[in-house]
Design a protein around this motif. Sequence first.
Motif, PDB file in Angstrom:
ATOM      1  N   LEU A  20       0.810  -1.218   0.000  1.00 51.93           N
ATOM      2  CA  LEU A  20       0.000   0.000   0.000  1.00 51.93           C
ATOM      3  C   LEU A  20       0.846   1.273   0.000  1.00 51.93           C
ATOM      4  O   LEU A  20       0.626   2.148  -0.849  1.00 51.93           O
ATOM      5  CB  LEU A  20      -0.970  -0.023   1.190  1.00 51.93           C
ATOM      6  CG  LEU A  20      -2.009   1.089   1.235  1.00 51.93           C
ATOM      7  CD1 LEU A  20      -2.894   1.048   0.004  1.00 51.93           C
ATOM      8  CD2 LEU A  20      -2.844   0.962   2.487  1.00 51.93           C
ATOM      9  N   PRO A  21       1.811   1.433   0.884  1.00 45.21           N
ATOM     10  CA  PRO A  21       2.636   2.645   0.827  1.00 45.21           C
ATOM     11  C   PRO A  21       3.394   2.766  -0.492  1.00 45.21           C
ATOM     12  O   PRO A  21       3.551   3.869  -1.027  1.00 45.21           O
ATOM     13  CB  PRO A  21       3.599   2.486   1.995  1.00 45.21           C
ATOM     14  CG  PRO A  21       2.936   1.542   2.915  1.00 45.21           C
ATOM     15  CD  PRO A  21       2.130   0.634   2.057  1.00 45.21           C
TER      16      PRO A  21
ATOM     17  N   ALA B 210       2.373   1.710  -3.424  1.00 45.40           N
ATOM     18  CA  ALA B 210       1.402   2.127  -4.440  1.00 45.40           C
ATOM     19  C   ALA B 210       1.106   3.618  -4.335  1.00 45.40           C
ATOM     20  O   ALA B 210       1.009   4.314  -5.353  1.00 45.40           O
ATOM     21  CB  ALA B 210       0.114   1.322  -4.292  1.00 45.40           C
ATOM     22  N   VAL B 211       0.979   4.132  -3.114  1.00 52.14           N
ATOM     23  CA  VAL B 211       0.726   5.567  -2.924  1.00 52.14           C
ATOM     24  C   VAL B 211       1.910   6.366  -3.454  1.00 52.14           C
ATOM     25  O   VAL B 211       1.744   7.385  -4.128  1.00 52.14           O
ATOM     26  CB  VAL B 211       0.447   5.885  -1.435  1.00 52.14           C
ATOM     27  CG1 VAL B 211       0.420   7.377  -1.195  1.00 52.14           C
ATOM     28  CG2 VAL B 211      -0.851   5.230  -0.992  1.00 52.14           C
ATOM     29  N   LYS B 212       3.112   5.909  -3.168  1.00 46.59           N
ATOM     30  CA  LYS B 212       4.323   6.580  -3.646  1.00 46.59           C
ATOM     31  C   LYS B 212       4.345   6.625  -5.176  1.00 46.59           C
ATOM     32  O   LYS B 212       4.659   7.652  -5.783  1.00 46.59           O
ATOM     33  CB  LYS B 212       5.558   5.861  -3.116  1.00 46.59           C
ATOM     34  CG  LYS B 212       6.867   6.457  -3.563  1.00 46.59           C
ATOM     35  CD  LYS B 212       8.046   5.663  -3.020  1.00 46.59           C
ATOM     36  CE  LYS B 212       9.339   6.174  -3.595  1.00 46.59           C
ATOM     37  NZ  LYS B 212      10.468   5.336  -3.168  1.00 46.59           N
TER      38      LYS B 212
ATOM     39  N   LEU C 104       1.767   6.459  -7.220  1.00 47.77           N
ATOM     40  CA  LEU C 104       0.718   7.358  -7.707  1.00 47.77           C
ATOM     41  C   LEU C 104       1.142   8.822  -7.584  1.00 47.77           C
ATOM     42  O   LEU C 104       0.885   9.619  -8.486  1.00 47.77           O
ATOM     43  CB  LEU C 104      -0.585   7.121  -6.937  1.00 47.77           C
ATOM     44  CG  LEU C 104      -1.324   5.822  -7.280  1.00 47.77           C
ATOM     45  CD1 LEU C 104      -2.504   5.616  -6.334  1.00 47.77           C
ATOM     46  CD2 LEU C 104      -1.798   5.853  -8.725  1.00 47.77           C
ATOM     47  N   ARG C 105       1.778   9.170  -6.495  1.00 52.82           N
ATOM     48  CA  ARG C 105       2.260  10.538  -6.323  1.00 52.82           C
ATOM     49  C   ARG C 105       3.313  10.870  -7.367  1.00 52.82           C
ATOM     50  O   ARG C 105       3.331  11.952  -7.927  1.00 52.82           O
ATOM     51  CB  ARG C 105       2.825  10.737  -4.921  1.00 52.82           C
ATOM     52  CG  ARG C 105       1.781  10.865  -3.865  1.00 52.82           C
ATOM     53  CD  ARG C 105       2.431  11.203  -2.525  1.00 52.82           C
ATOM     54  NE  ARG C 105       1.420  11.323  -1.501  1.00 52.82           N
ATOM     55  CZ  ARG C 105       1.709  11.467  -0.232  1.00 52.82           C
ATOM     56  NH1 ARG C 105       2.962  11.497   0.172  1.00 52.82           N
ATOM     57  NH2 ARG C 105       0.740  11.569   0.658  1.00 52.82           N
ATOM     58  N   LYS C 106       4.205   9.941  -7.603  1.00 49.76           N
ATOM     59  CA  LYS C 106       5.274  10.164  -8.570  1.00 49.76           C
ATOM     60  C   LYS C 106       4.701  10.319  -9.988  1.00 49.76           C
ATOM     61  O   LYS C 106       5.150  11.158 -10.755  1.00 49.76           O
ATOM     62  CB  LYS C 106       6.263   9.002  -8.513  1.00 49.76           C
ATOM     63  CG  LYS C 106       7.494   9.218  -9.339  1.00 49.76           C
ATOM     64  CD  LYS C 106       8.479   8.064  -9.128  1.00 49.76           C
ATOM     65  CE  LYS C 106       9.767   8.339  -9.882  1.00 49.76           C
ATOM     66  NZ  LYS C 106      10.735   7.264  -9.662  1.00 49.76           N
ATOM     67  N   LYS C 107       3.684   9.542 -10.302  1.00 51.58           N
ATOM     68  CA  LYS C 107       3.050   9.604 -11.614  1.00 51.58           C
ATOM     69  C   LYS C 107       2.281  10.918 -11.787  1.00 51.58           C
ATOM     70  O   LYS C 107       2.248  11.477 -12.871  1.00 51.58           O
ATOM     71  CB  LYS C 107       2.100   8.413 -11.785  1.00 51.58           C
ATOM     72  CG  LYS C 107       1.546   8.286 -13.178  1.00 51.58           C
ATOM     73  CD  LYS C 107       0.710   7.028 -13.298  1.00 51.58           C
ATOM     74  CE  LYS C 107       0.182   6.909 -14.706  1.00 51.58           C
ATOM     75  NZ  LYS C 107      -0.628   5.705 -14.866  1.00 51.58           N
TER      76      LYS C 107
END
Length: 62
Positions: A50-51, A53-55, A57-60
């Motif tokens: 989960l962390p 995936a969040v990272k 998404l933020r990078k994208k």
Amino acid sequence: MITISGNDYVKYMTEKVVTYMDSSKEQRKAAKEKENREQAVYSNRWFGVLPFAVKMLRKKAQ
């Protein structure tokens, strides 16, 4: 989706029941404890993803 015939399913379930009945109480208890330990590890793996995936998404989004 995998489909099996009714006879194959009955044969599979019969083998599982016979294997269960032939095992000792200690073996069944050990197998149940092992299964519980493996499930806990599996759930921890999801929290590890989960962390990440969040990272991603933020990078994208940047």
